[in-house]
Write a protein that holds these residues in place. Structure first.
Motif, PDB file in Angstrom:
ATOM      1  N   TRP A  33       0.851  -1.204   0.000  1.00 46.52           N
ATOM      2  CA  TRP A  33       0.000   0.000   0.000  1.00 46.52           C
ATOM      3  C   TRP A  33       0.881   1.247   0.000  1.00 46.52           C
ATOM      4  CZ3 TRP A  33      -4.946   0.520  -1.022  1.00 46.52           C
ATOM      5  CH2 TRP A  33      -5.614   1.699  -0.665  1.00 46.52           C
ATOM      6  N   THR A  50       1.213   5.540  -0.081  1.00 44.06           N
ATOM      7  CA  THR A  50       0.630   6.873   0.049  1.00 44.06           C
ATOM      8  C   THR A  50       1.722   7.909  -0.210  1.00 44.06           C
ATOM      9  OG1 THR A  50       1.032   6.851   2.418  1.00 44.06           O
ATOM     10  CG2 THR A  50      -1.168   6.241   1.708  1.00 44.06           C
ATOM     11  N   LEU A 101      -8.824  14.018  -1.439  1.00 45.54           N
ATOM     12  CA  LEU A 101      -8.261  13.366  -0.254  1.00 45.54           C
ATOM     13  C   LEU A 101      -6.966  12.632  -0.570  1.00 45.54           C
ATOM     14  CD1 LEU A 101     -11.503  11.908   1.341  1.00 45.54           C
ATOM     15  CD2 LEU A 101     -10.143  13.825   2.162  1.00 45.54           C
ATOM     16  N   ASP A 102      -6.753  12.294  -1.826  1.00 46.96           N
ATOM     17  CA  ASP A 102      -5.532  11.578  -2.209  1.00 46.96           C
ATOM     18  C   ASP A 102      -4.410  12.531  -2.573  1.00 46.96           C
ATOM     19  OD1 ASP A 102      -6.895   8.933  -2.247  1.00 46.96           O
ATOM     20  OD2 ASP A 102      -8.044   9.925  -3.815  1.00 46.96           O
ATOM     21  N   LEU A 155     -11.295  -1.457   2.345  1.00 49.81           N
ATOM     22  CA  LEU A 155     -10.275  -1.291   1.310  1.00 49.81           C
ATOM     23  C   LEU A 155     -10.917  -0.721   0.058  1.00 49.81           C
ATOM     24  CD1 LEU A 155      -7.451  -1.766   0.010  1.00 49.81           C
ATOM     25  CD2 LEU A 155      -8.231  -4.053  -0.596  1.00 49.81           C
ATOM     26  N   ARG A 156     -10.358   0.371  -0.400  1.00 49.87           N
ATOM     27  CA  ARG A 156     -10.737   0.943  -1.687  1.00 49.87           C
ATOM     28  C   ARG A 156      -9.533   1.734  -2.158  1.00 49.87           C
ATOM     29  NH1 ARG A 156     -14.945   5.791   0.004  1.00 49.87           N
ATOM     30  NH2 ARG A 156     -13.929   6.373   1.932  1.00 49.87           N
ATOM     31  N   ARG A 157      -9.504   2.061  -3.444  1.00 45.08           N
ATOM     32  CA  ARG A 157      -8.287   2.671  -3.973  1.00 45.08           C
ATOM     33  C   ARG A 157      -8.110   4.104  -3.490  1.00 45.08           C
ATOM     34  NH1 ARG A 157      -4.802   0.955  -8.272  1.00 45.08           N
ATOM     35  NH2 ARG A 157      -6.295  -0.661  -8.806  1.00 45.08           N
ATOM     36  N   ARG A 158      -9.204   4.826  -3.404  1.00 42.93           N
ATOM     37  CA  ARG A 158      -9.087   6.254  -3.132  1.00 42.93           C
ATOM     38  C   ARG A 158      -9.754   6.624  -1.802  1.00 42.93           C
ATOM     39  NH1 ARG A 158     -11.627   8.304  -8.704  1.00 42.93           N
ATOM     40  NH2 ARG A 158     -13.259   6.894  -7.960  1.00 42.93           N
ATOM     41  N   GLY A 159      -9.505   7.824  -1.362  1.00 45.95           N
ATOM     42  CA  GLY A 159     -10.046   8.265  -0.088  1.00 45.95           C
ATOM     43  C   GLY A 159     -11.519   8.595  -0.113  1.00 45.95           C
ATOM     44  N   SER A 160     -12.132   8.529  -1.273  1.00 42.31           N
ATOM     45  CA  SER A 160     -13.542   8.873  -1.378  1.00 42.31           C
ATOM     46  C   SER A 160     -14.131   8.142  -2.582  1.00 42.31           C
ATOM     47  CB  SER A 160     -13.679  10.392  -1.551  1.00 42.31           C
ATOM     48  OG  SER A 160     -15.014  10.790  -1.367  1.00 42.31           O
ATOM     49  N   GLU A 172      -4.343  -9.394   6.497  1.00 41.04           N
ATOM     50  CA  GLU A 172      -3.770  -8.165   7.046  1.00 41.04           C
ATOM     51  C   GLU A 172      -4.877  -7.233   7.567  1.00 41.04           C
ATOM     52  OE1 GLU A 172      -0.159  -6.433   7.980  1.00 41.04           O
ATOM     53  OE2 GLU A 172      -0.646  -8.421   7.226  1.00 41.04           O
ATOM     54  N   TYR A 228      -5.626  -5.839  11.324  1.00 44.70           N
ATOM     55  CA  TYR A 228      -5.840  -4.443  11.716  1.00 44.70           C
ATOM     56  C   TYR A 228      -7.058  -4.349  12.648  1.00 44.70           C
ATOM     57  CZ  TYR A 228      -2.931  -3.031   7.665  1.00 44.70           C
ATOM     58  OH  TYR A 228      -1.923  -2.854   6.759  1.00 44.70           O
ATOM     59  N   SER A 274      -3.523   5.921   6.759  1.00 43.92           N
ATOM     60  CA  SER A 274      -2.864   5.564   5.503  1.00 43.92           C
ATOM     61  C   SER A 274      -3.856   4.904   4.538  1.00 43.92           C
ATOM     62  CB  SER A 274      -1.686   4.638   5.825  1.00 43.92           C
ATOM     63  OG  SER A 274      -1.450   3.763   4.774  1.00 43.92           O
ATOM     64  N   ILE A 275      -4.778   4.113   5.086  1.00 44.53           N
ATOM     65  CA  ILE A 275      -5.714   3.393   4.213  1.00 44.53           C
ATOM     66  C   ILE A 275      -6.904   4.268   3.815  1.00 44.53           C
ATOM     67  CG2 ILE A 275      -7.397   1.508   4.234  1.00 44.53           C
ATOM     68  CD1 ILE A 275      -5.055  -0.033   5.728  1.00 44.53           C
ATOM     69  N   ARG A 314      -6.822   7.466   3.761  1.00 47.83           N
ATOM     70  CA  ARG A 314      -6.233   8.658   3.127  1.00 47.83           C
ATOM     71  C   ARG A 314      -6.773   9.950   3.719  1.00 47.83           C
ATOM     72  NH1 ARG A 314      -3.161   6.597  -0.904  1.00 47.83           N
ATOM     73  NH2 ARG A 314      -3.951   4.871  -2.101  1.00 47.83           N
ATOM     74  N   TYR A 315      -7.330   9.887   4.895  1.00 50.93           N
ATOM     75  CA  TYR A 315      -7.653  11.132   5.584  1.00 50.93           C
ATOM     76  C   TYR A 315      -7.712  10.872   7.072  1.00 50.93           C
ATOM     77  CZ  TYR A 315     -12.526   9.466   5.491  1.00 50.93           C
ATOM     78  OH  TYR A 315     -13.674   8.732   5.618  1.00 50.93           O
TER      79      TYR A 315
END
Lengths: 838, 342
Positions: free
Chosen positions: A648, A650, A718-719, B226-231, B315, B319, B335-336, B338-339
């Motif tokens: 992962w 960031t 957000l990214d 789990l998703r690729r983006r923060g939104s 994993e 968590y 980190s996952i 993204r905010y």
């Protein structure tokens, strides 16, 4: 009117505007179109509604490759509310953005080349009716075998996707050699060979393409369209509709984002124009998001191989680059793109000998074309990642290595590109300092890393798309008695701020406010030609044209005011909406009065300006791609955090320094830098224009994997990490007030900097983009198993390269011509030199 | 995406009127809550109901009753109602975290709890517009005969993509379904079928009116997505876990649910059972994570590579269990997601 000779190259500090002290230029200002945009009042193409307006939908091929045997539209025509159905027979003339690639038809006549290729158009009372009627058109297809990637294209000459090109499904092959690279490898201490893959991506403008056409009361055609290149659309319409260009007006509506995706003349534009002429009523089309993915013209997927020789101290002795390019179903800008994959390697670091071979193939996918950084992005990724590997092997800090080899200013490169100012070293130094690079590189804990990369980009393509000797941009100014100034120019506002650039330059010279200026831009009836918003050309070209027109207007006003104030005109200054005596500022007249004085003396006050880039010394065939009046430079450092179990990734922070020459409006410049970082990060981490071939025995489908904004992954706010932007300002003598480009260059270093940072974080090389957690995890597994800790392409396929044009570099006695081709002197021949820039 | 097709619109005021409208209509009449799933699906012509019946004005569907003995949550609560209400903490944390991570703020303002529980299953070959699906000759779930994810399969394998269902299953929730002929309560874990087409046991004439929860006194819960983006993105893997720990940290009861790895949320019974009577330590967590990951068999029909999704499942379970143990997981979560996450 006194007409000056062409404006000489003049350093900005010598500009007569206010003795070098600027009131507008360089001052953070609200852009001229900001109010309309933030209040939602900007009228985009889809906002146009006209009485009696009909709506158009396109029937698109569900097959990736097929012959059309027959089209029967009778059921659709009988559907209530349908006004007209058009098919390929109605618009048979081929067109295309490049004169050498006139390979598109507005509606496919007998051959479809990708899923989404349009075969018929329905024009109806309502959009929903047109959509329903699409299913009533019966098309009889003969299915053909499909080609999904360049390797398959090389191996499959038949069936041909196009009847032209080099051979089989190879669209274009080029080979250029500047000095004997084999000899340079023999002189090297180390030779590095690396293969990289750069995945394709699309522009994803928020505004979908839209167009409205009318037959005006005089019987002429007007089309409003979200296009970046109204002039080129104008030419294509005249050709396909067989109408005099003088009877066609193209008005580019403000683009809700372009990024290169609205630079071709498009089938839907031609279709609504034809329909409006036939129906004598307004016809509108607004593409769906899926259709925008089918228009595409985005980043070419490129497989590339770099072979680079270096001395122990990092000096490059020579470079050999090969690129294999996935072109999709049509030519588009592809021939130029092919040259661009090899054009700019020499502009950042000194490369004494250089060989480039490029090959573009057709595939049964939407056509690729120019996306921000056009063709130079992919090899820049490979070059900068390889340089990171070189630095590690030679045990030199990557920043230090680059500082040692940065190309000098005012240089003629091995491939005959004339560099002007080069502030790459300063960019590197500034970004190293502000990021704390020296405390971070190879010193962060496992899982954290930093990476550095640099780049260069054109400030405007040196040559137009079609060969001509005319200026590439023109501006007309009208000054009225109330003190108002109107700018007329073909330049197209696509959100980048080109209107503000024009207004700021004119306002600075005439000593007025940008909000006192009215602009008519992007309209072929209302302003002189500007070639369009592409190749980062507007600030330098339209800007210089505006500067010239404004200086001429100022001259007229100064002469009239000098008589009134009884002072020598050289002593007059223009500022704060007044013209005054610089030695006695209280002696002054208001600007509007100055206009009246000039009008009384000279008649109606209108001036013109135009800009033609300097001639390029690259005389060899293919030398038309790459030259620019000057180049921008960028250095970026990216910090990443990588989970060593899941891969992962960031990106917490990015520092970027850009050699802008001069920032005309600093917030807009920073906006372009951050926008480039954002788009680059999308390409680095997630964006993929990817296709899916269903099991062959069950299906012929070769479809876009996910043509939607939800599943085509582009970063969200957000990214987006914190971005620290540093502007390096040394005015370039060729830019208006010293300005260079910023729209594209800052994108280029992001992807390689991410890759280099991943290596610093977890010690694995990801030699392709996007850099995804899956790939990092695979490379981590390789590392754990003691194998090459890398993820990337393993080989470069065999290509039958043509004999290279051999052009000795300037320091080996070359004159810019190929020794194994006829000398081309300083004048490109029109019939051959059609392959020009974007 | 195309424009919406034409449809008839009904807006009843009472539940009685609503169930009368649905009665006997089958899938031709569909209830409309937030519309954030149904309306885009209609634009893509995945569902083309003749009539939409809005639940917005139906009385009593937006109430919250939180008590020591249990809770009742109206199906038309919006996800924002849940995500921003600070009473949804402690035992209900998983639900709050799940609701807060659905799509975007704008969508959460419209989308409802009931709608998210009834969310249509998703697939790369199905969530496409009409013309795209025509180009692949459609698929098993809609208008076609082949499942392109698993061409040999007679069953649709579209993915359950709801965030709130795994969380609520981990919390032992039940749902109340009302139709003209009566009403019934179903354990949420039993509401779903392992079938991408008939993924839900709700009949077309039934309305999911509320979610019922027993007392969660002493429970802790968490949700990892789990998703690729923060939104924006739907989950492509999720883990909901809830546990009741003794004062000495021994697991007295636990539930672990894996979402978005099948056509229904998967209850990881063996994994939960392995923790009973033991404390959460690296060994027991690893054992439970391995057991839970075993049941996840993601297919190639969402974002991300399916083998990678499979490999990170353990994993993600880790968590979740570490967080229940009391480890500070804020940096992993940030980190996952993204905010910064409360």
């Amino acid at each position: 009117l006194p007409i000056e000779k062409d404006l000489p190259d003049r350093p900005a500090k010598d500009s007569p505007a206010n003795g070098g002290e600027f009131r507008v230029i360089g001052v953070p200002r609200r852009r001229v179109d900001a109010r309309a945009k933030v209040t939602g009042q900007t009228r985009f193409a889809d906002d146009i509604f006209l009485p009696r307006m009909a709506h158009c939908k396109l029937l698109r091929s569900p097959h990736p490759h097929a012959r059309i045997r027959k089209i029967d539209a009778s059921r659709a025509l009988a559907h209530p509310g349908v006004y007209l159905v058009l098919t390929g027979k109605d618009l048979p003339i081929e067109y295309g953005i490049l004169p050498v690639s006139q390979d598109e038809q507005a509606l496919c006549l007998d051959h479809v080349r990708h899923v989404g290729d349009p075969v018929a158009a329905v024009i109806a009372r309502e959009e929903l009716i047109a959509f329903e009627a699409l299913d009533l058109i019966d098309v009889d297809y003969e299915i053909l075998a499909t080609i999904s990637d360049p390797e398959e294209a090389l191996a499959t000459p038949e069936p041909r996707i196009h009847e032209y090109g080099e051979e089989g499904n190879i669209h274009k092959r080029v080979a250029l050699e500047f000095g004997d690279v084999e000899k340079s490898f023999a002189e090297a201490d180390e030779i590095f060979e690396d293969t990289f893959f750069y995945q394709g991506s699309t522009h994803l403008p928020i505004e979908q393409h839209a167009a409205v056409a009318i037959k005006d009361p005089e019987g002429k055609l007007t089309i409003w369209s979200s296009t970046q290149t109204p002039h080129y659309l104008h030419r294509a319409l005249a050709k396909v509709l067989q109408m005099p260009a003088a009877h066609i007006r193209v008005s580019a509506t403000p683009n809700g984002g372009g990024f290169g995706g609205k630079s071709d003349p498009f089938n839907h534009e031609i279709v609504v124009a034809k329909a409006a002429l036939l129906l004598d009523r307004p016809v509108k089309i607004c593409l769906t998001r899926e259709e925008v993915f089918y228009c595409h013209r985005g980043r070419h997927p490129v497989l590339m191989k770099f072979k680079t020789g270096v001395k122990k101290d990092g000096t490059i002795t020579g470079m050999h680059l090969q690129t294999l390019i996935d072109g999709g179903g049509y030519g588009s800008y592809g021939v130029a793109s092919t040259f661009y994959t090899g054009a700019l390697q020499t502009t950042t670091y000194h490369i004494p000998r250089y060989c480039f071979q490029g090959c573009r193939t057709f595939t049964n996918k939407p056509p690729c074309g120019p996306k921000r950084g056009h063709g130079t992005v992919q090899p820049r990724f490979g070059q900068e990642v390889q340089l990171d590997k070189i630095a590690e092997k030679l045990k030199i800090d990557p920043a230090e290595l680059r500082l040692r080899i940065v190309e000098a200013p005012n240089t003629l490169t091995a491939n005959y590109l004339r560099l002007s100012t080069v502030n790459l070293s300063e960019c590197i130094r500034r970004v190293v300092k502000v990021s704390g690079w020296k405390e971070k590189f190879r010193r962060l804990p496992e899982g954290r890393g930093v990476g550095l990369a640099c780049s260069a980009y054109l400030t405007g393509a040196g040559l137009p798309i079609y060969w001509n000797k005319m200026p590439q941009s023109g501006v007309q100014l009208k000054l009225d008695r109330g003190g108002g100034v109107t700018i007329f120019c073909g330049a197209t506002e696509i959100g980048q701020g080109s209107d503000d650039v024009l207004a700021s330059i004119v306002a600075e010279v005439l000593g007025i406010n940008t909000f006192d200026i009215r602009l008519f831009t992007g309209d072929t009836d209302l302003g002189p030609v500007d070639l369009g918003s592409y190749s980062s050309r507007v600030t330098i070209m339209a800007g210089n044209a505006a500067l010239q027109a404004a200086e001429r207007a100022k001259e007229l006003l100064a002469e009239a005011v000098a008589i009134r104030l009884e002072v020598p005109k050289e002593r007059l200054r223009f500022a704060d909406k007044h013209v005054f005596d610089s030695t006695a500022p209280e002696k002054r007249v208001p600007f509007h009065e100055a206009v009246c004085l000039a009008e009384a003396r000279f008649g109606t006050i209108g001036t013109v300006g135009s800009y033609t880039p300097p001639k390029s010394p690259a005389l060899y065939k293919g030398g038309g791609v790459g030259p620019s009046p000057t180049y921008s430079y960028t250095a970026a450092i990216v910090e990443v955090a990588v989970n060593s179990v899941t891969g992962w990734i960031t990106v917490p922070k990015i520092w970027i320094a850009h050699d802008i020459g001069r920032a005309l409006n600093p917030p807009l410049v920073r906006g372009q830098v951050e926008g480039s970082v954002y788009m680059g990060l999308g390409e680095a981490l997630m964006e993929e224009q990817e296709f899916r071939r269903l099991p062959k025995k069950l299906s012929h489908a070769l479809v876009h994997k996910f043509p939607s904004m939800l599943e085509y992954k582009s970063p969200t706010s957000l990214d987006m990490p914190d971005v620290v932007t540093v502007l390096v300002e040394e005015p370039d003598p060729r830019g208006p007030f010293g300005a260079k480009e910023v729209g594209q260059g800052p994108l280029l270093p992001i992807m390689p900097a991410v890759a280099n940072a991943v290596y610093d974080a977890v010690g694995v090389r990801i030699d392709e983009v996007p850099i995804t957690p899956e790939k990092i995890m695979k490379a981590l597994a390789e590392k754990k198993a003691g194998r090459d800790p890398r993820y990337g392409p393993s080989h470069f396929p065999h290509v039958d390269w043509p004999e290279a044009l051999r052009v000795p570099p300037p320091w080996e006695g070359g004159d810019g011509n190929a020794v194994n081709d006829v000398p081309r002197h300083s004048k490109p021949r029109p019939e051959k030199e059609k392959v020009l820039s974007s | 995406m195309m424009r919406l097709p034409l449809f008839e619109f009904r807006a009843p005021r009472t539940l009685e009127e609503a169930v009368r409208i649905l009665d006997g209509q089958g899938p031709n009449t569909m209830p409309l809550a937030g519309g954030t799933d149904l309306l885009p699906n209609m634009k893509r012509r995945q569902q083309v109901p003749r009539t939409l019946m809005s639940l917005r004005h139906v009385e009593g569907l937006r109430q919250i009753q939180l008590g020591e003995s249990g809770s009742r949550l109206g199906a038309c609560l919006t996800l924002t109602d849940i995500a921003e209400d600070h009473r949804f903490r402690n035992g209900l944390t998983a639900l709050s975290q799940a609701a807060a991570q659905v799509a975007t703020p704008h969508i959460r303002n419209m989308a409802t709890l009931g709608g998210n529980l009834c969310l249509d299953t998703r697939c790369n070959y199905y969530d496409q517009n009409y013309e795209w699906r025509k180009a692949i000759n459609f698929c098993l779930k809609k208008d076609g005969t082949t499942c392109w994810v698993a061409p040999g399969s007679s069953k649709c394998v579209a993915v359950s993509s709801t965030d709130t269902a795994p969380a609520l299953i981990a919390l032992g929730a039940r749902v109340r379904l009302v139709s003209r002929s009566g009403e019934r309560e179903v354990a949420l874990a039993d509401l779903y079928n392992k079938d991408g087409i008939n993924y839900i046991k709700r009949r077309p004439d039934e309305i999911l009116v509320e979610v019922l929860l027993n007392s969660l006194h002493g429970w802790k819960s968490t949700y990892w997505k789990l998703r690729r983006r923060g939104s924006f993105d739907f989950p492509v893997l999720s883990v909901a876990a809830a546990a009741r720990l003794s004062s000495k940290g021994v697991v007295e009861d636990a539930r672990i649910v894996i979402g978005s790895a099948s056509s229904r949320p998967l209850v990881a019974g063996d994994a939960a059972k392995s923790l009973l009577g033991r404390s959460l330590n690296p060994e027991t967590i690893a054992e439970a994570a391995a057991l839970a990951a075993r049941i996840a068999k993601p297919l190639d029909n969402t974002d991300f590579d399916m083998t990678w999704r499979k490999r990170v499942t353990a994993e993600f379970v880790t968590y979740a269990l570490r967080e229940l143990r009391g480890d500070d997981m804020r940096s992993e979560r940030e980190s996952i997601t993204r905010y910064h996450f409360e």
